[in-house]
Scaffold this motif. Structure first.
Motif, mmCIF file in Angstrom:
data_model
loop_
_atom_site.group_PDB
_atom_site.id
_atom_site.type_symbol
_atom_site.label_atom_id
_atom_site.label_comp_id
_atom_site.label_asym_id
_atom_site.label_seq_id
_atom_site.Cartn_x
_atom_site.Cartn_y
_atom_site.Cartn_z
ATOM 1 N N HIS A 229 -0.698 -8.872 2.477
ATOM 2 C CA HIS A 229 -1.605 -7.904 1.846
ATOM 3 C C HIS A 229 -1.269 -7.759 0.353
ATOM 4 C CE1 HIS A 229 -3.993 -4.087 1.674
ATOM 5 N NE2 HIS A 229 -3.072 -3.760 0.787
ATOM 6 N N GLU A 230 0.020 -7.622 0.044
ATOM 7 C CA GLU A 230 0.428 -7.443 -1.358
ATOM 8 C C GLU A 230 0.250 -8.741 -2.157
ATOM 9 O OE1 GLU A 230 0.861 -4.512 -2.442
ATOM 10 O OE2 GLU A 230 1.055 -3.545 -0.490
ATOM 11 N N HIS A 233 -3.266 -8.965 -3.213
ATOM 12 C CA HIS A 233 -3.557 -8.156 -4.410
ATOM 13 C C HIS A 233 -3.273 -8.980 -5.678
ATOM 14 C CE1 HIS A 233 -4.662 -4.164 -3.057
ATOM 15 N NE2 HIS A 233 -3.570 -3.992 -2.347
ATOM 16 N N GLU A 280 -8.561 -2.742 -1.857
ATOM 17 C CA GLU A 280 -7.808 -2.613 -0.606
ATOM 18 C C GLU A 280 -8.468 -3.440 0.490
ATOM 19 O OE1 GLU A 280 -4.924 -1.605 -0.245
ATOM 20 O OE2 GLU A 280 -4.928 -0.930 -2.312
ATOM 21 N N HIS A 320 -1.356 3.154 -3.591
ATOM 22 C CA HIS A 320 -2.400 2.480 -4.342
ATOM 23 C C HIS A 320 -3.201 3.446 -5.202
ATOM 24 C CE1 HIS A 320 -1.473 -0.366 -1.052
ATOM 25 N NE2 HIS A 320 -1.425 -1.170 -2.086
HETATM 26 ZN ZN LIG Z 1 -3.030 -2.488 -0.926
#
Ligand SMILES: [Zn+2]
Length: 362
Positions: A229-230, A233, A280, A320
């Protein structure tokens, strides 16, 4: 000492006119502890702390390494090469921890491979924890304070375009030459933060996971979910875009101020918020593709994020700095992504995230 304490206690009470029966002090005999015994205990605790920190570090790099390598198709130009080893000598350890580092891992003034990442190029050819690198190609590995930095710099230069290297290794008194073809990896750094809170960040260059998060994740698969997930980003450039959006918002603030409306920075905040909800969702979406590319169980994602949202709702929000996607909406989206990827695996179609068509744009 006892006497003067009692006097100051008395004066203190008199000054404040508080009626008390006396200052509270322990009434049992104090156990005498020698400085030597206390120092031995402190050293034991440093060893425990060092060992635990290493354990978390190795677990994190092992998990992240395969995600970073397998996600290369999604990382565009941001790639680099790595053989998948962690090295250390005592100069890379804080002075206070050096004795503990020696006791736990035998870390001395000689540069040593303290960890070989799971599934890495180095592991593949048979390099193991504790190996001592003697030379890289024809370059003798130095000793002393800067050996670590010099070695890493040389390694980076030697593998910059994916070239293989030869590493002469000392193990149990015998020397062996290993030929290693480095792994292509997404060019971001995985960082273990010592913070105890349950959190993770991506700042455009690094993926930062707290030790609190390490404890929260119940398996390496769950940890990989957070890493993916990171990493997503970073790969999707959310940091740059987010900064731009904040700036854009601030410009609106200035315009409003000129018109005589004090927004108290509302537009700036809205700029950041409006987009980060989308970001997100995108990090969830692309992150799941990274999981699938890494041959990891991406179907656990909805359950994991549900548990995270239920147990640490504040952290997700603070993390976030945004209105996080509404919980039910997020899980429905995750479930849908799981189905989308499963279908692709079934059909044998490439694991590429679906990109927006111009016609999708409203
Ligand atoms: Zn996130």
């Amino acid at each position: 000492m006892i006497k003067s304490n009692n006097v100051s206690c008395f004066l203190f009470l008199m000054t404040l006119f508080i009626l008390l029966t006396g200052c509270a002090t322990p009434t049992t005999k104090r156990v005498e502890v020698s400085d030597v015994a206390a120092e031995i205990e402190a050293e034991k605790q440093r060893e425990i702390a060092f060992e635990a920190a290493l354990h978390d570090k190795f677990r994190l790099v092992d998990t992240a390494y395969s995600v970073f390598v397998k996600s290369v198709p999604l990382c565009g130009e941001k790639t680099a090469y790595s053989i998948g080893t962690l090295v250390a000598n005592k100069y890379m350890i804080s002075e206070e921890m050096r004795t503990a580092a020696y006791a736990v891992s035998g870390i001395t003034n000689v540069l040593k491979i303290i960890h070989v990442m799971r599934g890495s190029a180095a592991e593949l050819v048979g390099i193991v924890d504790g190996d001592i690198p003697l030379s890289l190609n024809d370059w003798a590995i130095p000793t002393g304070e800067n050996a670590g930095q010099e070695y890493l710099k040389k390694l980076e230069e030697s593998t910059r375009n994916g070239e293989g290297i030869s590493l002469r290794i000392l193990r149990d008194g015998a020397e062996t030459l290993f030929e290693i073809t480095p792994d292509k990896t997404c060019d971001y750094t995985i960082v273990l933060s010592t913070q105890d809170i349950v959190n993770a960040y991506a700042d455009g260059k690094n993926v930062i996971i707290t030790r609190g998060m390490m404890r929260f994740t119940e398996s390496d698969t769950e940890l990989a979910l957070v890493v993916s997930h990171e990493l997503a980003h970073n790969v999707m450039n959310h940091m740059d875009a987010k900064t731009r959006n904040v700036v854009l918002g601030s410009v609106l603030d200035i315009v409003a101020a000129v018109l005589g409306v004090n927004t108290g920075g509302t537009f700036g905040n809205l700029g950041a918020r409006a987009y980060s909800k989308e970001f997100e969702a995108e990090a969830d979406y692309v992150g799941l593709y990274m999981m699938a590319l890494s041959d990891l169980d991406f179907e656990t994602a909805p359950h994991f994020w549900r548990r995270m949202a239920a147990l640490h709702p504040g952290n997700i929000k603070k993390n976030h700095a945004s209105t996080h996607p509404a919980t039910p909406e997020r899980f429905v989206a995750l479930e849908k992504t799981v189905q989308e990827i499963k279908q692709k695996l079934l059909n044998g179609t490439p694991l590429e995230p679906e990109m927006k068509n111009d016609s999708d744009e409203e």
